[in-house]
Design a protein around this motif. Structure first.
Motif, PDB file in Angstrom:
ATOM      1  N   GLY A  14       0.823  -1.201   0.000  1.00 16.36           N
ATOM      2  CA  GLY A  14       0.000   0.000   0.000  1.00 16.36           C
ATOM      3  C   GLY A  14       0.852   1.244   0.000  1.00 16.36           C
ATOM      4  O   GLY A  14       2.082   1.172  -0.087  1.00 16.36           O
ATOM      5  N   PRO A  15       0.213   2.420   0.069  1.00 15.61           N
ATOM      6  CA  PRO A  15      -1.220   2.635   0.323  1.00 15.61           C
ATOM      7  C   PRO A  15      -2.068   2.528  -0.941  1.00 15.61           C
ATOM      8  O   PRO A  15      -1.588   2.735  -2.040  1.00 15.61           O
ATOM      9  CB  PRO A  15      -1.243   4.058   0.879  1.00 15.61           C
ATOM     10  N   PHE A  16      -3.376   2.223  -0.718  1.00 12.92           N
ATOM     11  CA  PHE A  16      -4.328   2.127  -1.800  1.00 12.92           C
ATOM     12  C   PHE A  16      -5.607   2.876  -1.419  1.00 12.92           C
ATOM     13  O   PHE A  16      -5.933   3.034  -0.241  1.00 12.92           O
ATOM     14  CB  PHE A  16      -4.696   0.661  -2.087  1.00 12.92           C
ATOM     15  N   SER A  17      -6.324   3.294  -2.431  1.00  7.92           N
ATOM     16  CA  SER A  17      -7.639   3.889  -2.201  1.00  7.92           C
ATOM     17  C   SER A  17      -8.660   2.770  -2.043  1.00  7.92           C
ATOM     18  O   SER A  17      -8.368   1.600  -2.291  1.00  7.92           O
ATOM     19  CB  SER A  17      -8.017   4.781  -3.385  1.00  7.92           C
ATOM     20  N   MET A  18      -9.876   3.132  -1.664  1.00  8.23           N
ATOM     21  CA  MET A  18     -10.923   2.122  -1.533  1.00  8.23           C
ATOM     22  C   MET A  18     -11.222   1.487  -2.888  1.00  8.23           C
ATOM     23  O   MET A  18     -11.507   0.285  -2.968  1.00  8.23           O
ATOM     24  CB  MET A  18     -12.190   2.752  -0.941  1.00  8.23           C
ATOM     25  N   GLU A  19     -11.134   2.280  -3.969  1.00  8.33           N
ATOM     26  CA  GLU A  19     -11.372   1.735  -5.301  1.00  8.33           C
ATOM     27  C   GLU A  19     -10.309   0.691  -5.647  1.00  8.33           C
ATOM     28  O   GLU A  19     -10.608  -0.368  -6.216  1.00  8.33           O
ATOM     29  CB  GLU A  19     -11.387   2.859  -6.338  1.00  8.33           C
ATOM     30  N   ASP A  20      -9.056   1.003  -5.293  1.00  2.00           N
ATOM     31  CA  ASP A  20      -7.973   0.051  -5.555  1.00  2.00           C
ATOM     32  C   ASP A  20      -8.187  -1.247  -4.776  1.00  2.00           C
ATOM     33  O   ASP A  20      -7.943  -2.347  -5.285  1.00  2.00           O
ATOM     34  CB  ASP A  20      -6.621   0.663  -5.160  1.00  2.00           C
ATOM     35  N   MET A  21      -8.621  -1.106  -3.532  1.00  2.66           N
ATOM     36  CA  MET A  21      -8.852  -2.294  -2.706  1.00  2.66           C
ATOM     37  C   MET A  21     -10.009  -3.123  -3.256  1.00  2.66           C
ATOM     38  O   MET A  21      -9.972  -4.356  -3.231  1.00  2.66           O
ATOM     39  CB  MET A  21      -9.121  -1.892  -1.259  1.00  2.66           C
ATOM     40  N   ARG A  22     -11.042  -2.461  -3.768  1.00  2.00           N
ATOM     41  CA  ARG A  22     -12.165  -3.196  -4.373  1.00  2.00           C
ATOM     42  C   ARG A  22     -11.682  -3.997  -5.584  1.00  2.00           C
ATOM     43  O   ARG A  22     -12.078  -5.149  -5.780  1.00  2.00           O
ATOM     44  CB  ARG A  22     -13.292  -2.233  -4.777  1.00  2.00           C
ATOM     45  N   LEU A  25      -9.835  -6.998  -4.453  1.00  3.23           N
ATOM     46  CA  LEU A  25     -10.756  -8.001  -3.916  1.00  3.23           C
ATOM     47  C   LEU A  25     -11.416  -8.780  -5.053  1.00  3.23           C
ATOM     48  O   LEU A  25     -11.577 -10.002  -4.973  1.00  3.23           O
ATOM     49  CB  LEU A  25     -11.808  -7.310  -3.042  1.00  3.23           C
ATOM     50  N   LYS A  26     -11.774  -8.090  -6.114  1.00  4.59           N
ATOM     51  CA  LYS A  26     -12.403  -8.754  -7.255  1.00  4.59           C
ATOM     52  C   LYS A  26     -11.416  -9.694  -7.948  1.00  4.59           C
ATOM     53  O   LYS A  26     -11.793 -10.754  -8.438  1.00  4.59           O
ATOM     54  CB  LYS A  26     -12.926  -7.707  -8.242  1.00  4.59           C
ATOM     55  N   MET A  27     -10.135  -9.289  -8.017  1.00  2.00           N
ATOM     56  CA  MET A  27      -9.124 -10.115  -8.685  1.00  2.00           C
ATOM     57  C   MET A  27      -8.682 -11.299  -7.838  1.00  2.00           C
ATOM     58  O   MET A  27      -7.997 -12.193  -8.324  1.00  2.00           O
ATOM     59  CB  MET A  27      -7.907  -9.263  -9.049  1.00  2.00           C
ATOM     60  N   GLY A  28      -9.051 -11.300  -6.547  1.00  2.00           N
ATOM     61  CA  GLY A  28      -8.655 -12.397  -5.675  1.00  2.00           C
ATOM     62  C   GLY A  28      -7.341 -12.174  -4.967  1.00  2.00           C
ATOM     63  O   GLY A  28      -6.880 -13.039  -4.215  1.00  2.00           O
ATOM     64  N   GLU A  32     -11.228 -12.762   2.096  1.00  2.00           N
ATOM     65  CA  GLU A  32     -11.927 -12.455   3.345  1.00  2.00           C
ATOM     66  C   GLU A  32     -11.020 -12.619   4.555  1.00  2.00           C
ATOM     67  O   GLU A  32     -11.180 -11.937   5.553  1.00  2.00           O
ATOM     68  CB  GLU A  32     -13.161 -13.343   3.498  1.00  2.00           C
ATOM     69  N   GLU A  33     -10.039 -13.535   4.486  1.00  2.00           N
ATOM     70  CA  GLU A  33      -9.149 -13.760   5.625  1.00  2.00           C
ATOM     71  C   GLU A  33      -7.905 -12.877   5.596  1.00  2.00           C
ATOM     72  O   GLU A  33      -7.044 -12.983   6.471  1.00  2.00           O
ATOM     73  CB  GLU A  33      -8.724 -15.229   5.670  1.00  2.00           C
ATOM     74  N   THR A  34      -7.796 -11.987   4.613  1.00  2.00           N
ATOM     75  CA  THR A  34      -6.626 -11.115   4.498  1.00  2.00           C
ATOM     76  C   THR A  34      -6.599 -10.085   5.626  1.00  2.00           C
ATOM     77  O   THR A  34      -7.631  -9.532   6.013  1.00  2.00           O
ATOM     78  CB  THR A  34      -6.638 -10.400   3.140  1.00  2.00           C
ATOM     79  N   LYS A  35      -5.404  -9.820   6.143  1.00  2.00           N
ATOM     80  CA  LYS A  35      -5.234  -8.761   7.126  1.00  2.00           C
ATOM     81  C   LYS A  35      -5.126  -7.424   6.389  1.00  2.00           C
ATOM     82  O   LYS A  35      -4.280  -7.250   5.506  1.00  2.00           O
ATOM     83  CB  LYS A  35      -3.963  -8.985   7.952  1.00  2.00           C
ATOM     84  N   GLU A  53      -6.949  -5.271  10.939  1.00  2.00           N
ATOM     85  CA  GLU A  53      -8.082  -6.151  11.171  1.00  2.00           C
ATOM     86  C   GLU A  53      -8.130  -7.216  10.078  1.00  2.00           C
ATOM     87  O   GLU A  53      -7.514  -7.070   9.015  1.00  2.00           O
ATOM     88  CB  GLU A  53      -9.401  -5.361  11.124  1.00  2.00           C
ATOM     89  N   THR A  54      -8.865  -8.283  10.325  1.00  2.00           N
ATOM     90  CA  THR A  54      -9.181  -9.239   9.273  1.00  2.00           C
ATOM     91  C   THR A  54     -10.346  -8.690   8.473  1.00  2.00           C
ATOM     92  O   THR A  54     -11.298  -8.155   9.027  1.00  2.00           O
ATOM     93  CB  THR A  54      -9.553 -10.607   9.872  1.00  2.00           C
ATOM     94  N   LEU A  55     -10.275  -8.818   7.146  1.00  2.00           N
ATOM     95  CA  LEU A  55     -11.266  -8.183   6.279  1.00  2.00           C
ATOM     96  C   LEU A  55     -12.685  -8.563   6.665  1.00  2.00           C
ATOM     97  O   LEU A  55     -13.575  -7.709   6.724  1.00  2.00           O
ATOM     98  CB  LEU A  55     -10.986  -8.567   4.826  1.00  2.00           C
ATOM     99  N   ARG A  56     -12.928  -9.853   6.941  1.00  2.00           N
ATOM    100  CA  ARG A  56     -14.293 -10.289   7.239  1.00  2.00           C
ATOM    101  C   ARG A  56     -14.830  -9.688   8.535  1.00  2.00           C
ATOM    102  O   ARG A  56     -16.050  -9.667   8.743  1.00  2.00           O
ATOM    103  CB  ARG A  56     -14.342 -11.810   7.324  1.00  2.00           C
ATOM    104  N   ASP A  57     -13.924  -9.209   9.412  1.00  2.00           N
ATOM    105  CA  ASP A  57     -14.358  -8.679  10.705  1.00  2.00           C
ATOM    106  C   ASP A  57     -14.789  -7.228  10.645  1.00  2.00           C
ATOM    107  O   ASP A  57     -15.415  -6.735  11.591  1.00  2.00           O
ATOM    108  CB  ASP A  57     -13.235  -8.824  11.738  1.00  2.00           C
TER     109      ASP A  57
END
Length: 494
Positions: A14-22, A25-28, A32-35, A53-57
């Motif tokens: 990082g750092p990344f924007s929320m769009e980058d993180m989305r 997430l789509k690319m895999g 969900e278990e990623t920190k 945090e863990t993403l799913r939390d």
């Protein structure tokens, strides 16, 4: 708000924007278990802190990830969002930061706020959260289901990780010697099964070939019955040659257990530095692969030859089965079979990268290794087409971009710092006897977070002798290439 995430090696990206993180997430790349880490308490006068945090939390569903505001719970003290005059939600900010802004007169009672610790919390006027202005951000808020004991009071907010994420402090070594990875001291009274030492000073085999590790993860399927390790003494020359090639280039059979080998380095011809490395099967003392270093100004590589006779004199006359290419500074290595005489499409077989640590003195070496995944229908590696060298090959880019598709990511097991000995320590179970920066143990970066199963270990046992123990899913050739990368002198790595 800026975001970060930890890849499967534990490195922060990082750092990344929320769009980058989305997008990731789509690319895999992110699961969900990623920190993930998000900057909190972002203001102009103080550096931002990060909550991990863990993403799913922190999101109620994968669809809501990086679309809705996260639920943050692990900072020492509560954090808040507030609605600005432009109808944009800002935050999260620590309770202490909100208190400073309120006391300075930036907030009024009508401003909408909500806690960042619940997905269900709704924006509420500040005057309803705190009826008495004197208690605003100084006392627990009047919110449903809020635990007053969680309020930070007058403490300074700090970033707190759960126990399993805490890392031991690493002290900078005093001298270069302390950066070497040493072996654990043997107990004064060896217990049953403990390593012992022969009269020649070499350790006896503590885990002979064929002993399967109960912590081993099975990769792939449809493995046939294990036929054993090919022997030059029991097979006809043409059968041994074919069997040995298959044995060293295919994934090791799970029932083969840990195959114990050793490497002997030497100087061939008129060279000044070591340029010849021979791999032996330790049980039979048989040479099986020899690697010769070819150094050019812009291109260096190791020529890996198969010894099909078992005679040392035939090392240089063996069949070339692979090349191990490297970049100029010795931080990236690529193993491939794009060599004369190879039948079929050229494939990349392994990639090894090292983090630079010479200039920054950051302690022991840090390796990242990528090997192809195993096919589901056959005990073979997935094909990675060979396209380019250590700078541009797809496998190199995949390791550097932490992509996991069709790849098994490996990492070196982090050594522990021993304060008494002022050195980094690893337990090699008697298989390594001398301290060296080249000593390492390799584990699966994803499937083995507790580092219970050692897939490959390598270390010094003599002046020019090194042990190499390899197991499923690596091939013998891959293990040898990874060990060669460690033995190679590097300009940017100690």
């Amino acid at each position: 708000r800026r975001w970060y995430y930890r890849d499967y090696f534990g490195d922060e990206q990082g750092p990344f924007s929320m769009e980058d993180m989305r997008d990731r997430l789509k690319m895999g790349t992110i699961k969900e278990e990623t920190k993930v880490l998000v900057e909190v308490n972002v203001s102009s006068d103080k550096p931002a802190t990060k909550e991990e945090e863990t993403l799913r939390d922190i999101f109620r569903s994968p669809e809501a990830a990086f679309v809705e505001s996260p639920s943050l719970t692990r900072i020492g003290g509560r954090s808040w969002y507030y609605m600005g005059h432009d109808s944009v939600e800002y935050g999260p900010f620590l309770n202490e930061q909100m208190k400073v802004w309120f006391d300075a007169g930036h907030f009024v009672g009508s401003i909408l706020v909500r806690l960042a610790t619940s997905h269900d919390s709704s924006l509420t006027p500040l005057k309803e959260v705190y009826a008495d202005p004197a208690n605003t951000f100084h006392a627990p808020p009047a919110l449903p289901h809020y635990d007053p004991s969680a309020f930070p009071g007058h403490r300074t907010a700090t970033l707190v990780r759960p126990n399993h994420m805490m890392r031991r402090p690493v002290e900078e070594p005093a001298t270069q010697d302390t950066e070497k990875v040493q072996v654990e001291s043997a107990p004064s009274k060896p217990s049953a099964g403990a390593a012992s030492t022969t009269s020649t000073g070499r350790p006896k085999n503590t885990a002979p070939s064929g002993a399967r590790d109960p912590n081993m993860t099975l990769y792939g399927s449809n493995f046939p019955k294990f036929a054993g390790i090919p022997s030059v003494h029991n097979l006809k020359p043409n059968v041994y040659s074919s069997s040995l090639y298959t044995f060293v280039t295919r994934p090791l059979h799970p029932e083969a257990g840990t195959v114990q080998c050793f490497i002997r380095r030497d100087i061939d011809g008129s060279h000044i530095n070591f340029n010849k490395y021979v791999l032996f099967l330790e049980e039979t003392n048989t040479p099986i692969i020899a690697a010769f270093r070819h150094h050019h100004q812009l291109h260096s590589y190791y020529d890996c030859k198969l010894n099909t006779t078992g005679n040392l004199s035939d090392n240089s006359r063996g069949l070339t089965i692979a090349n191990l290419e490297l970049n100029f500074v010795g931080t990236t290595f690529l193993l491939h079979n794009d060599v004369p005489g190879h039948q079929g499409a050229a494939r990349d077989m392994a990639c090894i990268t090292y983090a630079r640590n010479r200039a920054s003195n950051k302690g022991p070496r840090k390796m990242k290794v990528g090997i192809p995944s195993l096919r589901d229908d056959a005990p073979e590696f997935v094909g990675w087409e060979h396209q380019g060298g250590p700078k541009s090959a797809p496998m190199v880019q995949a390791v550097k971009s932490v992509a996991t598709k069709d790849m098994i990511p490996l990492m070196n097991k982090p050594p522990r710092w021993n304060e008494k000995k002022k050195a980094y320590m690893l337990d090699f179970k008697g298989r390594v006897t001398r301290s060296s920066v080249k000593n390492f143990q390799l584990v699966d970066a994803i499937r083995d977070p507790d580092h219970k199963h050692i897939i490959l270990q390598h270390g010094r046992t003599g002046v020019n002798r090194f042990s190499m123990d390899v197991s499923h899913p690596l091939s013998i050739l891959q293990g040898f290439a990874i060990a060669l990368s460690s033995l190679h002198s590097k300009k940017a790595v100690d």
